[in-house]
Design an enzyme around this catalytic site. Structure first.
Site, short mmCIF file in Angstrom:
data_model
loop_
_atom_site.label_atom_id
_atom_site.label_comp_id
_atom_site.label_asym_id
_atom_site.label_seq_id
_atom_site.Cartn_x
_atom_site.Cartn_y
_atom_site.Cartn_z
N THR A 125 0.85 -1.18 0.00
CA THR A 125 0.00 0.00 0.00
C THR A 125 0.89 1.24 0.00
O THR A 125 1.92 1.26 0.68
CB THR A 125 -0.94 0.08 1.21
OG1 THR A 125 -1.59 1.36 1.25
CG2 THR A 125 -0.21 -0.12 2.52
N ASP A 127 -0.01 3.80 1.40
CA ASP A 127 -0.32 4.47 2.67
C ASP A 127 0.60 4.05 3.81
O ASP A 127 0.62 4.70 4.85
CB ASP A 127 -1.77 4.19 3.07
CG ASP A 127 -2.77 4.63 2.02
OD1 ASP A 127 -2.44 5.58 1.27
OD2 ASP A 127 -3.85 4.04 1.94
N ARG A 162 1.92 33.36 -2.85
CA ARG A 162 0.69 32.62 -2.58
C ARG A 162 0.87 31.58 -1.48
O ARG A 162 1.98 31.16 -1.17
CB ARG A 162 0.23 31.88 -3.85
CG ARG A 162 -0.35 32.77 -4.92
CD ARG A 162 -0.61 31.97 -6.17
NE ARG A 162 -1.26 32.79 -7.20
CZ ARG A 162 -1.30 32.49 -8.49
NH1 ARG A 162 -0.72 31.37 -8.91
NH2 ARG A 162 -1.91 33.28 -9.35
N ARG A 270 -4.07 28.57 -3.30
CA ARG A 270 -4.35 27.63 -4.38
C ARG A 270 -4.15 26.20 -3.89
O ARG A 270 -3.39 25.95 -2.95
CB ARG A 270 -3.45 27.91 -5.57
CG ARG A 270 -3.65 29.30 -6.19
CD ARG A 270 -5.03 29.45 -6.82
NE ARG A 270 -5.22 30.77 -7.40
CZ ARG A 270 -4.90 31.08 -8.65
NH1 ARG A 270 -4.35 30.17 -9.43
NH2 ARG A 270 -5.11 32.29 -9.11
N ARG A 279 -0.28 6.72 -7.13
CA ARG A 279 -0.32 5.26 -7.19
C ARG A 279 0.17 4.71 -8.51
O ARG A 279 0.32 3.49 -8.66
CB ARG A 279 -1.77 4.78 -6.97
CG ARG A 279 -2.12 4.72 -5.52
CD ARG A 279 -3.58 4.46 -5.25
NE ARG A 279 -4.24 3.50 -6.14
CZ ARG A 279 -5.51 3.14 -5.96
NH1 ARG A 279 -6.20 3.65 -4.96
NH2 ARG A 279 -6.07 2.29 -6.80
#
Length: 345
Positions: A125, A127, A162, A270, A279
């Site tokens: 994964t 993650d 920004r 932004r 991925r």
């Protein structure tokens, strides 16, 4: 032995490297690797492809998976268990190597315990949230992609004075956000494991401007909540629907945060959301090496008859743990975030 190899759940860089390593290791010792197409659906529907020297050649660097993937769960699909058992009766496999995340590991454990099919799990994964292993392959590539994005956002943020927000994946953990945030020099990081209010972020941005820093970079994990000093908490979703596991479809917190920050600070804000870019594509050298080690170890466990286990990285050692221990998710060590705070502002 005939050994099925499948990939289940979301795709991730390094899947083909695992398939290649496991198949080559098995073939070297005289065994027959079989590719099961589209995860456990391939096992249930006898959808197989041959994995020989030719089919696993030249795939080390490729993203995606040559056998395809799906979220098919035989224990939830109508007649799923019956189909798997029927397939095993008619044309049995001696073992299955299942490559996937925490849900795939749960299914894999049940396949051995309840259906009697010898299995070995390989954790994947981006993650990095599978328990009982230090790192999953795919994570390093996702972090590198996010870090590259931060580097690019720095130049445009500085040019236009920004605030730039980068939303990254990670679901219910902040591994990608914290690692990429530290590597990219972010000025604030929001993760599910630790609350940071809109007011706190606004104040930090204001302090930076007071010191002459006219831009800020903020990294936010998709599963972080939009929190306020009033106690209001919001989890931002792409829709009110849930996925097949009952989890909310996360996404959009970057845009929601941008609205709040611009309103409070007056600074143009932004948002960039990397989404599935994290991925896809070519795995890093680190992920190729890690995936190769995972695949070879999985094949070794099968050949040794040590099934019902998941391959795991502990420190520098490639070892294994019982599949029954693999449950829940691994959250990030908050000491990493404390390191990041040294450079905030």
């Amino acid at each position: 032995m005939r050994v099925g190899i499948l990939t289940a759940g979301g795709d991730c860089p390094g899947l083909n490297a695992v398939i290649r390593a496991a198949a080559r290791r098995l073939m070297t010792h005289g065994h027959e690797p079989i590719g099961l197409r589209r995860g456990y659906r391939g096992l249930a529907e006898h959808d197989w492809i041959e994995l020989d020297q030719r089919s696993v050649s030249g795939i080390l660097h490729l993203g995606g998976t040559i056998v395809g993937t799906s979220n098919y769960n035989p224990f939830r699909e109508e007649q799923g268990v019956e189909k798997v058992l029927s397939q095993q009766t008619q044309d049995p496999l001696d073992a299955v190597i299942a490559i996937g995340g925490e849900h795939t590991m749960m299914i894999t454990r049940r396949v051995q315990e309840e259906l009697g099919i010898p299995v070995v799990g390989v954790p994947k994964t981006i993650d990095n949230d599978v328990t009982h292993t230090d790192y999953t392959f795919g994570f390093d590539t996702a972090v590198q992609i996010a870090t590259d994005a931060i580097d690019r956002l720095h130049t445009t943020a500085q040019s236009h004075d920004r605030v730039m927000i980068l939303e990254v994946m990670g679901r219910n953990t902040g591994w990608i956000a914290v690692y990429a945030g530290i590597a990219g020099g972010a000025d604030a990081i929001l993760i599910p494991e630790l609350e940071l209010t809109v007011e706190e972020i606004s104040a930090a941005i204001a302090r930076r401007h007071e010191r002459g820093k006219d831009f800020s970079i903020i990294v936010v994990a998709e599963g972080a909540q939009l929190a306020f000093e009033s106690g209001d908490r919001r989890q931002i979703r792409t829709s009110d629907d849930v996925d097949q596991y009952g989890y909310p479809r996360l996404g959009g917190i970057g845009t929601a945060l941008a609205v709040e920050l611009e309103e409070r600070t007056g600074y143009e804000t932004r948002v960039t959301s990397l989404g599935h870019v994290q991925r896809g594509g070519t795995p890093t050298a680190t992920d190729r090496m890690l995936a190769t080690r995972y695949g070879a170890k999985a094949a070794d466990l099968v050949m040794a008859g040590e099934t019902g286990r998941m391959v795991a990285l502990h420190g520098t050692e490639m070892t294994s743990v019982p599949l029954g221990q693999v449950e829940g998710i691994k959250t990030i060590d908050l000491r990493y975030l404390e390191l990041a705070r040294t450079f905030f502002g």
